[in-house]
Design an enzyme around this catalytic site. Sequence first.
Site, PDB file in Angstrom:
ATOM      1  N   ASP A 215       0.850  -1.185   0.000  1.00  0.00           N
ATOM      2  CA  ASP A 215       0.000   0.000   0.000  1.00  0.00           C
ATOM      3  C   ASP A 215       0.891   1.242   0.000  1.00  0.00           C
ATOM      4  O   ASP A 215       1.640   1.479   0.946  1.00  0.00           O
ATOM      5  CB  ASP A 215      -0.884  -0.006   1.258  1.00  0.00           C
ATOM      6  CG  ASP A 215      -1.964   1.062   1.182  1.00  0.00           C
ATOM      7  OD1 ASP A 215      -1.677   2.154   0.671  1.00  0.00           O
ATOM      8  OD2 ASP A 215      -3.088   0.789   1.635  1.00  0.00           O
ATOM      9  N   GLU A 241      -0.773  -0.864  -4.562  1.00  0.00           N
ATOM     10  CA  GLU A 241      -1.980  -0.081  -4.246  1.00  0.00           C
ATOM     11  C   GLU A 241      -1.690   1.405  -4.116  1.00  0.00           C
ATOM     12  O   GLU A 241      -0.699   1.809  -3.502  1.00  0.00           O
ATOM     13  CB  GLU A 241      -2.571  -0.606  -2.930  1.00  0.00           C
ATOM     14  CG  GLU A 241      -3.772   0.206  -2.446  1.00  0.00           C
ATOM     15  CD  GLU A 241      -4.529  -0.500  -1.334  1.00  0.00           C
ATOM     16  OE1 GLU A 241      -4.647  -1.755  -1.384  1.00  0.00           O
ATOM     17  OE2 GLU A 241      -4.988   0.192  -0.405  1.00  0.00           O
ATOM     18  N   GLU A 269      -9.373   4.424  -2.848  1.00  0.00           N
ATOM     19  CA  GLU A 269      -9.904   4.712  -1.515  1.00  0.00           C
ATOM     20  C   GLU A 269     -10.115   6.206  -1.297  1.00  0.00           C
ATOM     21  O   GLU A 269     -10.915   6.588  -0.447  1.00  0.00           O
ATOM     22  CB  GLU A 269      -9.045   4.083  -0.412  1.00  0.00           C
ATOM     23  CG  GLU A 269      -7.689   4.706  -0.239  1.00  0.00           C
ATOM     24  CD  GLU A 269      -6.827   3.946   0.762  1.00  0.00           C
ATOM     25  OE1 GLU A 269      -6.452   2.798   0.457  1.00  0.00           O
ATOM     26  OE2 GLU A 269      -6.534   4.503   1.832  1.00  0.00           O
ATOM     27  N   ASP A 292     -14.064   3.583  -0.368  1.00  0.00           N
ATOM     28  CA  ASP A 292     -14.375   3.492   1.061  1.00  0.00           C
ATOM     29  C   ASP A 292     -15.832   3.945   1.195  1.00  0.00           C
ATOM     30  O   ASP A 292     -16.160   5.082   0.820  1.00  0.00           O
ATOM     31  CB  ASP A 292     -13.442   4.399   1.871  1.00  0.00           C
ATOM     32  CG  ASP A 292     -13.659   4.233   3.372  1.00  0.00           C
ATOM     33  OD1 ASP A 292     -12.694   3.870   4.060  1.00  0.00           O
ATOM     34  OD2 ASP A 292     -14.792   4.468   3.843  1.00  0.00           O
ATOM     35  N   HIS A 319     -12.328  -0.283   0.717  1.00  0.00           N
ATOM     36  CA  HIS A 319     -11.299   0.045   1.700  1.00  0.00           C
ATOM     37  C   HIS A 319     -11.908  -0.041   3.100  1.00  0.00           C
ATOM     38  O   HIS A 319     -12.963   0.565   3.361  1.00  0.00           O
ATOM     39  CB  HIS A 319     -10.817   1.478   1.433  1.00  0.00           C
ATOM     40  CG  HIS A 319      -9.915   2.023   2.493  1.00  0.00           C
ATOM     41  ND1 HIS A 319     -10.321   3.012   3.360  1.00  0.00           N
ATOM     42  CD2 HIS A 319      -8.650   1.716   2.834  1.00  0.00           C
ATOM     43  CE1 HIS A 319      -9.320   3.299   4.181  1.00  0.00           C
ATOM     44  NE2 HIS A 319      -8.298   2.527   3.883  1.00  0.00           N
ATOM     45  N   GLU A 339     -11.459  -6.381   2.931  1.00  0.00           N
ATOM     46  CA  GLU A 339     -10.257  -5.961   3.674  1.00  0.00           C
ATOM     47  C   GLU A 339     -10.547  -5.944   5.169  1.00  0.00           C
ATOM     48  O   GLU A 339     -11.621  -5.526   5.602  1.00  0.00           O
ATOM     49  CB  GLU A 339      -9.842  -4.549   3.243  1.00  0.00           C
ATOM     50  CG  GLU A 339      -8.656  -4.033   4.080  1.00  0.00           C
ATOM     51  CD  GLU A 339      -8.177  -2.629   3.716  1.00  0.00           C
ATOM     52  OE1 GLU A 339      -8.859  -1.917   2.965  1.00  0.00           O
ATOM     53  OE2 GLU A 339      -7.085  -2.273   4.214  1.00  0.00           O
TER      54      GLU A 339
HETATM   55  C1  LIG Z   1      -1.800   1.394   5.712  1.00  0.00           C
HETATM   56  C2  LIG Z   1      -2.200   2.545   4.844  1.00  0.00           C
HETATM   57  O1  LIG Z   1      -1.209   3.510   4.833  1.00  0.00           O
HETATM   58  C3  LIG Z   1      -3.525   3.170   5.211  1.00  0.00           C
HETATM   59  O2  LIG Z   1      -3.465   3.758   6.476  1.00  0.00           O
HETATM   60  C4  LIG Z   1      -4.658   2.191   5.150  1.00  0.00           C
HETATM   61  C5  LIG Z   1      -5.004   1.908   3.755  1.00  0.00           C
HETATM   62  O3  LIG Z   1      -4.714   2.640   2.843  1.00  0.00           O
HETATM   63  C6  LIG Z   1      -5.712   0.667   3.438  1.00  0.00           C
HETATM   64  O4  LIG Z   1      -6.173  -0.011   4.347  1.00  0.00           O
HETATM   65  O5  LIG Z   1      -5.821   0.388   2.253  1.00  0.00           O
HETATM   66 MG   LIG Z   2      -4.886   1.669   0.874  1.00  0.00          MG
END
Ligand SMILES: C[C@H](O)[C@H](O)CC(=O)C(=O)O
Ligand SMILES: [Mg+2]
Length: 395
Positions: A215, A241, A269, A292, A319, A339
């Site tokens: 990510d 991602e 997201e 999201d 997301h 997720e």
């Molecule tokens: C981990 C990532 O930086 C973010 O906080 C969460 C994310 O983008 C995701 O779950 O996809």
């Molecule tokens: Mg992400």
Amino acid sequence: MSQIPTIKQVRAYTLQGGGADYHDQADGHWIDDHIATPMAKYPEYRQSRRSFGINVLGTLVVEIEDSAGNVGFAVTTGGEPAAYIVEKHLARFLEGAKVTDIERIWDQMYWSTLYYGRKGIVINTISGVDLALWDLLGKVRGEPVHQLLGGAVRDELQFYATGARPDLAQKMGFIGGKMPLHHGPAEGEEGLRRNLEELATMRERVGPDFWLMLDCWMSLDLNYATRLAQGAKEYCLKWIEEALPPDDYWGYAALKKNVPTGMLVTTGEHEATRWGFRQLLEMGCCDIIQPDVGWCGGITELLKISALADAHQALVIPHGSSVYSYHFVATRHNSPFAEFLMMAPKADEVVPMFHPQLLGEPVPVQGRMRLSALDKPGFGVELNPVCELHRPYTH
Ligand SMILES: C[C@H](O)[C@H](O)CC(=O)C(=O)O
Ligand SMILES: [Mg+2]
């Protein structure tokens, strides 16, 4: 037929602390530990996302009460500015309406805010109101939201985990693990080498078949993302991602052509509404979209986004967002898994994603969740009374 209740009052509250990734996590939490971000070009904002203000908004809580005394609610990002928009602007489109008027209410919220909205905080706010409306309708009908959406297409959800420890997620039964990227372009060749080393170490720990994803949280440029993807081929990276800023549709279209065969490009997201996702899909930007549901326009808009994605043969893997996405994912063939964001500070145990805000929030067991865990009316969760609500505005 019994009379449909009408909406009596809309209330918007704010809440500090906890609540998934854009909220207040303590020092030492993996989710705020030197994660690559677009702000990492400034060394003083590189170590922690809180340093540049990721937690400034806090949570918006929307409560909607009907004439029969039912109360629907939802939480999302947006805090005080979002509470202002709900109380001073959006409430007028709800109060007096039937609890079933969800489509008309969405339409009025969107078009009336167009001159200052379209994306970002305004769509987060509309999403929060929309989710609270679906929760209320579920409570009025005595049915879970997935049933209101046309019914589940599977009896069990399967999850991948996002966190710093895919090796532990594998032991907990998840189908894959997505790690945050730690170093962006400003950390040069040394940073790129370290990113690939971290991936190599994790591949070594999880063996050849477990899904591993990276990510990048909008932090890269096309050249860096291409080099990262090509270097990651050796370690069978399943997907890269959110490599680029959300507005760089052209970069995503190029990246999708540049990645090794079989590696997927995912994003979305921080994208919003059917129009934003249309752009991603028509330009061939990605293989999986990741709206999201608390930010893209709510369930009402996600239904449209999902149909559009299906026609483009793209998967929709929302997301995070816990119950708000689980009820949706259960009802769609093109959302075959979900997720789970590991909110334990060391990503070493499964804890509810929105803790401590919600009571009754189901979590995966052995990487799976039976549909029966989602069988309560509405989204099946309650606000935790220990959380202190603040109502900054009224109307
Ligand atoms: C981990 C990532 O930086 C973010 O906080 C969460 C994310 O983008 C995701 O779950 O996809
Ligand atoms: Mg992400």
